[in-house]
Scaffold this motif. Structure first.
Motif, mmCIF file in Angstrom:
data_model
loop_
_atom_site.group_PDB
_atom_site.id
_atom_site.type_symbol
_atom_site.label_atom_id
_atom_site.label_comp_id
_atom_site.label_asym_id
_atom_site.label_seq_id
_atom_site.Cartn_x
_atom_site.Cartn_y
_atom_site.Cartn_z
ATOM 1 N N LEU A 1 0.831 -1.197 0.000
ATOM 2 C CA LEU A 1 0.000 0.000 0.000
ATOM 3 C C LEU A 1 0.869 1.251 0.000
ATOM 4 O O LEU A 1 0.618 2.193 -0.764
ATOM 5 C CB LEU A 1 -0.927 -0.001 1.207
ATOM 6 C CG LEU A 1 -1.890 1.163 1.331
ATOM 7 C CD1 LEU A 1 -2.887 1.149 0.175
ATOM 8 C CD2 LEU A 1 -2.617 1.099 2.653
ATOM 9 N N HIS A 2 1.897 1.260 0.810
ATOM 10 C CA HIS A 2 2.801 2.404 0.866
ATOM 11 C C HIS A 2 3.518 2.589 -0.471
ATOM 12 O O HIS A 2 3.635 3.721 -0.966
ATOM 13 C CB HIS A 2 3.805 2.198 1.996
ATOM 14 C CG HIS A 2 4.694 3.361 2.224
ATOM 15 N ND1 HIS A 2 6.031 3.322 1.945
ATOM 16 C CD2 HIS A 2 4.431 4.601 2.689
ATOM 17 C CE1 HIS A 2 6.567 4.497 2.231
ATOM 18 N NE2 HIS A 2 5.618 5.285 2.691
ATOM 19 N N ALA A 3 3.986 1.526 -1.078
ATOM 20 C CA ALA A 3 4.661 1.620 -2.377
ATOM 21 C C ALA A 3 3.703 2.108 -3.456
ATOM 22 O O ALA A 3 4.092 2.903 -4.324
ATOM 23 C CB ALA A 3 5.252 0.269 -2.755
ATOM 24 N N SER A 4 2.455 1.683 -3.406
ATOM 25 C CA SER A 4 1.462 2.138 -4.389
ATOM 26 C C SER A 4 1.171 3.618 -4.238
ATOM 27 O O SER A 4 1.072 4.353 -5.234
ATOM 28 C CB SER A 4 0.154 1.360 -4.229
ATOM 29 O OG SER A 4 0.378 -0.006 -4.436
ATOM 30 N N ILE A 5 1.047 4.085 -3.006
ATOM 31 C CA ILE A 5 0.802 5.507 -2.773
ATOM 32 C C ILE A 5 1.981 6.332 -3.254
ATOM 33 O O ILE A 5 1.804 7.379 -3.904
ATOM 34 C CB ILE A 5 0.501 5.761 -1.282
ATOM 35 C CG1 ILE A 5 -0.853 5.164 -0.915
ATOM 36 C CG2 ILE A 5 0.551 7.251 -0.955
ATOM 37 C CD1 ILE A 5 -1.144 5.156 0.560
ATOM 38 N N ILE A 6 3.201 5.881 -2.967
ATOM 39 C CA ILE A 6 4.392 6.602 -3.421
ATOM 40 C C ILE A 6 4.459 6.617 -4.942
ATOM 41 O O ILE A 6 4.775 7.644 -5.554
ATOM 42 C CB ILE A 6 5.664 5.978 -2.818
ATOM 43 C CG1 ILE A 6 5.726 6.282 -1.336
ATOM 44 C CG2 ILE A 6 6.917 6.480 -3.509
ATOM 45 C CD1 ILE A 6 6.854 5.601 -0.622
ATOM 46 N N PHE A 7 4.148 5.490 -5.568
ATOM 47 C CA PHE A 7 4.153 5.431 -7.028
ATOM 48 C C PHE A 7 3.156 6.411 -7.620
ATOM 49 O O PHE A 7 3.475 7.156 -8.551
ATOM 50 C CB PHE A 7 3.844 4.006 -7.499
ATOM 51 C CG PHE A 7 3.698 3.897 -8.988
ATOM 52 C CD1 PHE A 7 4.815 3.920 -9.810
ATOM 53 C CD2 PHE A 7 2.449 3.784 -9.564
ATOM 54 C CE1 PHE A 7 4.686 3.830 -11.181
ATOM 55 C CE2 PHE A 7 2.304 3.687 -10.936
ATOM 56 C CZ PHE A 7 3.439 3.708 -11.748
ATOM 57 N N LEU A 8 1.947 6.458 -7.084
ATOM 58 C CA LEU A 8 0.930 7.374 -7.595
ATOM 59 C C LEU A 8 1.326 8.833 -7.359
ATOM 60 O O LEU A 8 1.083 9.692 -8.210
ATOM 61 C CB LEU A 8 -0.423 7.079 -6.947
ATOM 62 C CG LEU A 8 -1.068 5.767 -7.362
ATOM 63 C CD1 LEU A 8 -2.329 5.507 -6.545
ATOM 64 C CD2 LEU A 8 -1.380 5.772 -8.839
ATOM 65 N N TRP A 9 1.952 9.122 -6.218
ATOM 66 C CA TRP A 9 2.399 10.479 -5.926
ATOM 67 C C TRP A 9 3.440 10.935 -6.949
ATOM 68 O O TRP A 9 3.330 12.027 -7.505
ATOM 69 C CB TRP A 9 2.960 10.556 -4.515
ATOM 70 C CG TRP A 9 3.680 11.838 -4.255
ATOM 71 C CD1 TRP A 9 5.021 12.014 -4.160
ATOM 72 C CD2 TRP A 9 3.093 13.133 -4.097
ATOM 73 N NE1 TRP A 9 5.311 13.332 -3.945
ATOM 74 C CE2 TRP A 9 4.149 14.051 -3.899
ATOM 75 C CE3 TRP A 9 1.792 13.604 -4.103
ATOM 76 C CZ2 TRP A 9 3.926 15.403 -3.713
ATOM 77 C CZ3 TRP A 9 1.578 14.964 -3.910
ATOM 78 C CH2 TRP A 9 2.637 15.838 -3.719
ATOM 79 N N TYR A 10 4.452 10.105 -7.185
ATOM 80 C CA TYR A 10 5.494 10.497 -8.123
ATOM 81 C C TYR A 10 4.996 10.517 -9.565
ATOM 82 O O TYR A 10 5.473 11.304 -10.376
ATOM 83 C CB TYR A 10 6.731 9.608 -7.981
ATOM 84 C CG TYR A 10 7.559 9.995 -6.791
ATOM 85 C CD1 TYR A 10 8.138 11.252 -6.711
ATOM 86 C CD2 TYR A 10 7.750 9.121 -5.736
ATOM 87 C CE1 TYR A 10 8.894 11.625 -5.622
ATOM 88 C CE2 TYR A 10 8.500 9.484 -4.639
ATOM 89 C CZ TYR A 10 9.070 10.739 -4.591
ATOM 90 O OH TYR A 10 9.804 11.108 -3.502
ATOM 91 N N LEU A 11 4.039 9.673 -9.893
ATOM 92 C CA LEU A 11 3.431 9.716 -11.219
ATOM 93 C C LEU A 11 2.680 11.037 -11.419
ATOM 94 O O LEU A 11 2.817 11.683 -12.460
ATOM 95 C CB LEU A 11 2.478 8.531 -11.399
ATOM 96 C CG LEU A 11 1.795 8.415 -12.745
ATOM 97 C CD1 LEU A 11 2.818 8.103 -13.833
ATOM 98 C CD2 LEU A 11 0.732 7.338 -12.697
ATOM 99 N N ALA A 12 1.919 11.437 -10.416
ATOM 100 C CA ALA A 12 1.206 12.714 -10.502
ATOM 101 C C ALA A 12 2.189 13.883 -10.557
ATOM 102 O O ALA A 12 1.994 14.834 -11.320
ATOM 103 C CB ALA A 12 0.263 12.871 -9.301
ATOM 104 N N LEU A 13 3.246 13.816 -9.782
ATOM 105 C CA LEU A 13 4.251 14.878 -9.784
ATOM 106 C C LEU A 13 4.948 14.982 -11.137
ATOM 107 O O LEU A 13 5.134 16.081 -11.668
ATOM 108 C CB LEU A 13 5.267 14.613 -8.675
ATOM 109 C CG LEU A 13 6.267 15.702 -8.373
ATOM 110 C CD1 LEU A 13 5.566 16.945 -7.848
ATOM 111 C CD2 LEU A 13 7.281 15.198 -7.363
ATOM 112 N N ALA A 14 5.318 13.844 -11.713
ATOM 113 C CA ALA A 14 5.973 13.847 -13.019
ATOM 114 C C ALA A 14 5.032 14.351 -14.106
ATOM 115 O O ALA A 14 5.446 15.106 -14.994
ATOM 116 C CB ALA A 14 6.468 12.447 -13.359
#
Length: 79
Positions: A27-40
């Protein structure tokens, strides 16, 4: 170290801790992935928008106004 320090407090003692630990890390890795995807995505759209001269002029005007404002604060404190 974060996973070893923070996640054990969220896992109950009586249950299968491996499953809960894997679930929390996933769950933590998924949230981080979505955060960096949105940031990029946001930064790439901002880069495309900033290629035009209008955006560059706005950024330069804003930074110039900011520097003038800081300069006026310095001058006011000396007097």
């Amino acid at each position: 170290m974060f996973y070893l320090a923070a996640f054990p407090q969220f896992i109950s003692v009586g249950s299968s801790s491996y499953y809960e630990a894997f679930l929390l890390v996933s769950l933590h890795a998924s949230i981080i992935f979505l955060w960096y995807l949105a940031l990029a995505t946001m930064l790439s759209k901002w880069k495309v928008a900033s290629i035009g001269g209008n955006m560059q002029r706005r950024v330069q005007r804003f930074s110039g106004d900011l520097l003038i404002g800081f300069g006026s604060l310095v001058v006011r404190q000396d007097t």
